[in-house]
Design a protein around this motif. Structure first.
Motif, PDB file in Angstrom:
ATOM      1  N   GLY A  90       0.814  -1.208   0.000  1.00 30.49           N
ATOM      2  CA  GLY A  90       0.000   0.000   0.000  1.00 30.49           C
ATOM      3  C   GLY A  90       0.848   1.260   0.000  1.00 30.49           C
ATOM      4  N   ARG A  91       1.921   1.247   0.780  1.00 28.76           N
ATOM      5  CA  ARG A  91       2.792   2.423   0.812  1.00 28.76           C
ATOM      6  C   ARG A  91       3.483   2.620  -0.541  1.00 28.76           C
ATOM      7  N   ALA A  92       3.851   1.509  -1.178  1.00 28.24           N
ATOM      8  CA  ALA A  92       4.473   1.616  -2.503  1.00 28.24           C
ATOM      9  C   ALA A  92       3.473   2.132  -3.534  1.00 28.24           C
ATOM     10  N   ALA A  93       2.231   1.617  -3.477  1.00 21.77           N
ATOM     11  CA  ALA A  93       1.195   2.079  -4.405  1.00 21.77           C
ATOM     12  C   ALA A  93       0.881   3.551  -4.166  1.00 21.77           C
ATOM     13  N   PHE A  94       0.830   3.951  -2.903  1.00 16.08           N
ATOM     14  CA  PHE A  94       0.571   5.350  -2.565  1.00 16.08           C
ATOM     15  C   PHE A  94       1.670   6.242  -3.139  1.00 16.08           C
ATOM     16  N   ALA A  95       2.918   5.798  -3.010  1.00 14.27           N
ATOM     17  CA  ALA A  95       4.029   6.591  -3.518  1.00 14.27           C
ATOM     18  C   ALA A  95       3.942   6.746  -5.034  1.00 14.27           C
ATOM     19  N   ARG A  96       3.539   5.672  -5.729  1.00 19.73           N
ATOM     20  CA  ARG A  96       3.417   5.750  -7.187  1.00 19.73           C
ATOM     21  C   ARG A  96       2.336   6.723  -7.613  1.00 19.73           C
ATOM     22  N   GLN A  97       1.262   6.802  -6.827  1.00 16.02           N
ATOM     23  CA  GLN A  97       0.105   7.624  -7.185  1.00 16.02           C
ATOM     24  C   GLN A  97      -0.020   8.872  -6.324  1.00 16.02           C
ATOM     25  N   ARG A  98       1.077   9.288  -5.693  1.00 15.78           N
ATOM     26  CA  ARG A  98       1.015  10.373  -4.714  1.00 15.78           C
ATOM     27  C   ARG A  98       0.390  11.648  -5.289  1.00 15.78           C
ATOM     28  N   ALA A  99       0.839  12.064  -6.452  1.00 14.52           N
ATOM     29  CA  ALA A  99       0.331  13.316  -7.026  1.00 14.52           C
ATOM     30  C   ALA A  99      -1.146  13.202  -7.367  1.00 14.52           C
ATOM     31  N   THR A 100      -1.540  12.066  -7.948  1.00 17.99           N
ATOM     32  CA  THR A 100      -2.948  11.866  -8.304  1.00 17.99           C
ATOM     33  C   THR A 100      -3.819  11.837  -7.059  1.00 17.99           C
ATOM     34  N   LEU A 101      -3.381  11.092  -6.037  1.00 19.24           N
ATOM     35  CA  LEU A 101      -4.168  10.994  -4.806  1.00 19.24           C
ATOM     36  C   LEU A 101      -4.279  12.343  -4.103  1.00 19.24           C
ATOM     37  N   ALA A 102      -3.211  13.132  -4.134  1.00 18.85           N
ATOM     38  CA  ALA A 102      -3.267  14.471  -3.523  1.00 18.85           C
ATOM     39  C   ALA A 102      -4.270  15.353  -4.256  1.00 18.85           C
ATOM     40  N   ALA A 103      -4.288  15.278  -5.583  1.00  8.19           N
ATOM     41  CA  ALA A 103      -5.245  16.075  -6.350  1.00  8.19           C
ATOM     42  C   ALA A 103      -6.669  15.630  -6.080  1.00  8.19           C
ATOM     43  N   ILE A 104      -6.872  14.318  -5.925  1.00  7.92           N
ATOM     44  CA  ILE A 104      -8.202  13.786  -5.616  1.00  7.92           C
ATOM     45  C   ILE A 104      -8.657  14.263  -4.246  1.00  7.92           C
ATOM     46  N   GLU A 105      -7.752  14.233  -3.262  1.00 12.50           N
ATOM     47  CA  GLU A 105      -8.105  14.700  -1.920  1.00 12.50           C
ATOM     48  C   GLU A 105      -8.471  16.181  -1.943  1.00 12.50           C
ATOM     49  N   SER A 106      -7.722  16.962  -2.695  1.00 10.67           N
ATOM     50  CA  SER A 106      -8.014  18.390  -2.788  1.00 10.67           C
ATOM     51  C   SER A 106      -9.379  18.646  -3.413  1.00 10.67           C
ATOM     52  N   THR A 107      -9.764  17.801  -4.372  1.00 10.75           N
ATOM     53  CA  THR A 107     -11.028  17.991  -5.081  1.00 10.75           C
ATOM     54  C   THR A 107     -12.226  17.542  -4.263  1.00 10.75           C
ATOM     55  N   TYR A 108     -12.120  16.382  -3.609  1.00 12.27           N
ATOM     56  CA  TYR A 108     -13.289  15.774  -2.971  1.00 12.27           C
ATOM     57  C   TYR A 108     -13.256  15.800  -1.443  1.00 12.27           C
ATOM     58  N   GLY A 109     -12.107  16.116  -0.864  1.00  5.39           N
ATOM     59  CA  GLY A 109     -12.033  16.194   0.586  1.00  5.39           C
ATOM     60  C   GLY A 109     -11.898  14.867   1.285  1.00  5.39           C
ATOM     61  N   VAL A 110     -11.716  13.790   0.546  1.00  3.35           N
ATOM     62  CA  VAL A 110     -11.535  12.457   1.137  1.00  3.35           C
ATOM     63  C   VAL A 110     -10.041  12.192   1.231  1.00  3.35           C
ATOM     64  N   PRO A 111      -9.524  11.822   2.408  1.00  7.60           N
ATOM     65  CA  PRO A 111      -8.082  11.628   2.550  1.00  7.60           C
ATOM     66  C   PRO A 111      -7.517  10.630   1.537  1.00  7.60           C
ATOM     67  N   ALA A 112      -6.339  10.956   1.030  1.00  8.20           N
ATOM     68  CA  ALA A 112      -5.713  10.120   0.010  1.00  8.20           C
ATOM     69  C   ALA A 112      -5.504   8.699   0.505  1.00  8.20           C
ATOM     70  N   GLU A 113      -5.156   8.552   1.788  1.00  8.82           N
ATOM     71  CA  GLU A 113      -4.881   7.207   2.304  1.00  8.82           C
ATOM     72  C   GLU A 113      -6.148   6.356   2.402  1.00  8.82           C
ATOM     73  N   ILE A 114      -7.308   6.987   2.613  1.00  5.03           N
ATOM     74  CA  ILE A 114      -8.568   6.241   2.626  1.00  5.03           C
ATOM     75  C   ILE A 114      -8.870   5.704   1.235  1.00  5.03           C
ATOM     76  N   VAL A 115      -8.716   6.541   0.229  1.00  8.86           N
ATOM     77  CA  VAL A 115      -8.951   6.114  -1.151  1.00  8.86           C
ATOM     78  C   VAL A 115      -7.995   4.987  -1.512  1.00  8.86           C
ATOM     79  N   CYS A 116      -6.728   5.132  -1.138  1.00 11.16           N
ATOM     80  CA  CYS A 116      -5.729   4.113  -1.438  1.00 11.16           C
ATOM     81  C   CYS A 116      -6.054   2.802  -0.731  1.00 11.16           C
ATOM     82  N   ALA A 117      -6.532   2.888   0.502  1.00 14.08           N
ATOM     83  CA  ALA A 117      -6.862   1.677   1.255  1.00 14.08           C
ATOM     84  C   ALA A 117      -8.034   0.934   0.619  1.00 14.08           C
ATOM     85  N   ILE A 118      -9.048   1.649   0.170  1.00 10.64           N
ATOM     86  CA  ILE A 118     -10.159   0.992  -0.516  1.00 10.64           C
ATOM     87  C   ILE A 118      -9.662   0.305  -1.779  1.00 10.64           C
TER      88      ILE A 118
END
Length: 370
Positions: free
Chosen positions: A107-135
């Motif tokens: 999960g940490r490796a996947a998060f690192a690969r998608q860090r920029a995308t997940l940060a943009a998603i969190e900024s847009t929808y307000g859902v923490p990046a780590e929650i989205v990654c965990a799902i």
């Protein structure tokens, strides 16, 4: 209110079975012949009767033709639907599958690969990046187990079978709407046996409700190698379900109101715990997603451990049992400490080899014998 997965409780078994793997996945036909389309006169007649209903619902004839070209009845889907095993996995076992140390590292490796995308998603929808990654991790092992069963064949087979015909016909119509919108082609629309699709396993109606084109390429593509649209669609779903920015999902607390396993960790749940349950209406699922999210973000393991199970073994002892069985030639298929079908088969075979009753049950005595 129906959650996204009310009717798909058994389908999640496949999603939680992985424990690491490559970022990409090779698409192949299902290994089980019963999960490949085959001719069936009854299904053919059902599809012919369904066509006018689909047209009344606004589906163009050409879309229907293309969707069902190459589709067919899947007997394996019906078998799985009718033979869903009812059992309650302990919370400790559930965490050992969905939030093991290898899963956390993946999960940490996947998060690192998608860090920029997940940060943009969190900024847009307000859902923490780590929650989205965990799902993403719980649903498809970070995209490596997205499913390979043709969705049109799967949901039409289940609609034709009739046990939950109205529900699956609604999923079939929704799937046709997705094809009509041009988001995906019929040959790429694949997923689980029950119609859940893509990186985060959306059923068709939830896709229509919440899927977004986050990459801006004109398609809401939750099936491809790039997970951006799927991850953003998951955040869109949670935001629409009432996610509260800055609120907690749960806190491990000795005085918590939720203790899934007697003697194990206790939790004080927050408002976002209920939102995660809208994705899958299970306390263990919501706790597992939240805990995996915390670990992906760098959090520590749970403070409160779990005691011995009903057989008198701790998870470390169960893992030792699995290692010793495998070393003795009785392969348990892994050493996660979860005594599932593979471990029980190995135990029974070992017991039989020693002239013991082949119960398949673990025990301290069996561990001592090994």
């Amino acid at each position: 209110m129906l959650t996204r997965r009310t009717f798909l409780s058994a389908a999640s078994a496949a999603a939680i079975s992985g424990c690491g793997g490559a970022q990409t996945v090779t698409r192949t036909a299902p290994d089980d012949p019963a999960l490949r389309p085959r001719p069936d006169p009854g299904w053919d007649a059902w599809v012919a009767a369904f066509r006018p209903r689909a047209e009344v619902a606004g589906i163009q004839p050409g879309v229907i033709d293309e969707a069902f070209r190459g589709a067919g009845f899947l007997p394996g889907v019906i078998e799985r639907d009718r033979n869903q095993t009812e059992f309650r996995r302990s919370f400790e076992d559930y965490l050992a599958i969905v939030a093991s140390e290898p899963k956390v590292q993946a999960g940490r490796a996947a998060f690192a690969r998608q860090r920029a995308t997940l940060a943009a998603i969190e900024s847009t929808y307000g859902v923490p990046a780590e929650i989205v990654c965990a799902i993403w991790g719980v649903e498809s092992n970070f995209g490596t187990r997205r499913g390979d069963i043709p969705t049109i064949s799967a949901v039409s087979s289940l609609a034709y079978d009739g046990r939950r015909g109205a529900f699956f016909e609604s999923q079939l119509v929704a799937a046709l709407r997705i094809l009509q919108a041009g988001d995906v082609t019929a040959d790429r629309m694949v997923g689980s046996w029950a119609g859940a699709m893509g990186h985060t396993q959306f059923i068709p109606t939830s896709y229509l409700q919440s899927a977004v084109d986050f990459t801006g390429d004109g398609r809401r593509d939750i099936w491809g190698e790039d997970p951006a649209d799927a991850l953003a669609s998951t955040a869109s779903y949670l935001a629409g379900a009432g996610w509260q920015r800055g609120a907690s999902w749960a806190i491990e607390d000795p005085a918590g109101s939720l203790t899934p396993d007697s003697g194990g960790p206790s939790f004080r749940t927050g408002p976002n715990f209920r939102v995660i349950k809208r994705y899958n209406n299970s306390d263990s699922y919501a706790l597992g997603v939240g805990y995996l999210a915390d670990r992906i973000a760098g959090g520590a393991p749970l403070r409160q451990g779990f005691g011995p199970d009903r057989y008198g073994l701790t998870i470390a002892q169960r893992q030792d049992l699995q290692r010793r069985l495998t070393a003795a030639g009785f392969d348990t298929g892994g050493t996660d400490g979860v005594i599932g079908p593979n471990s029980r088969t190995a135990i029974a075979a070992f017991q039989a080899s020693r002239g013991l009753p082949a119960t398949g049950d673990p025990s301290p005595a069996l561990l001592a014998m090994l």
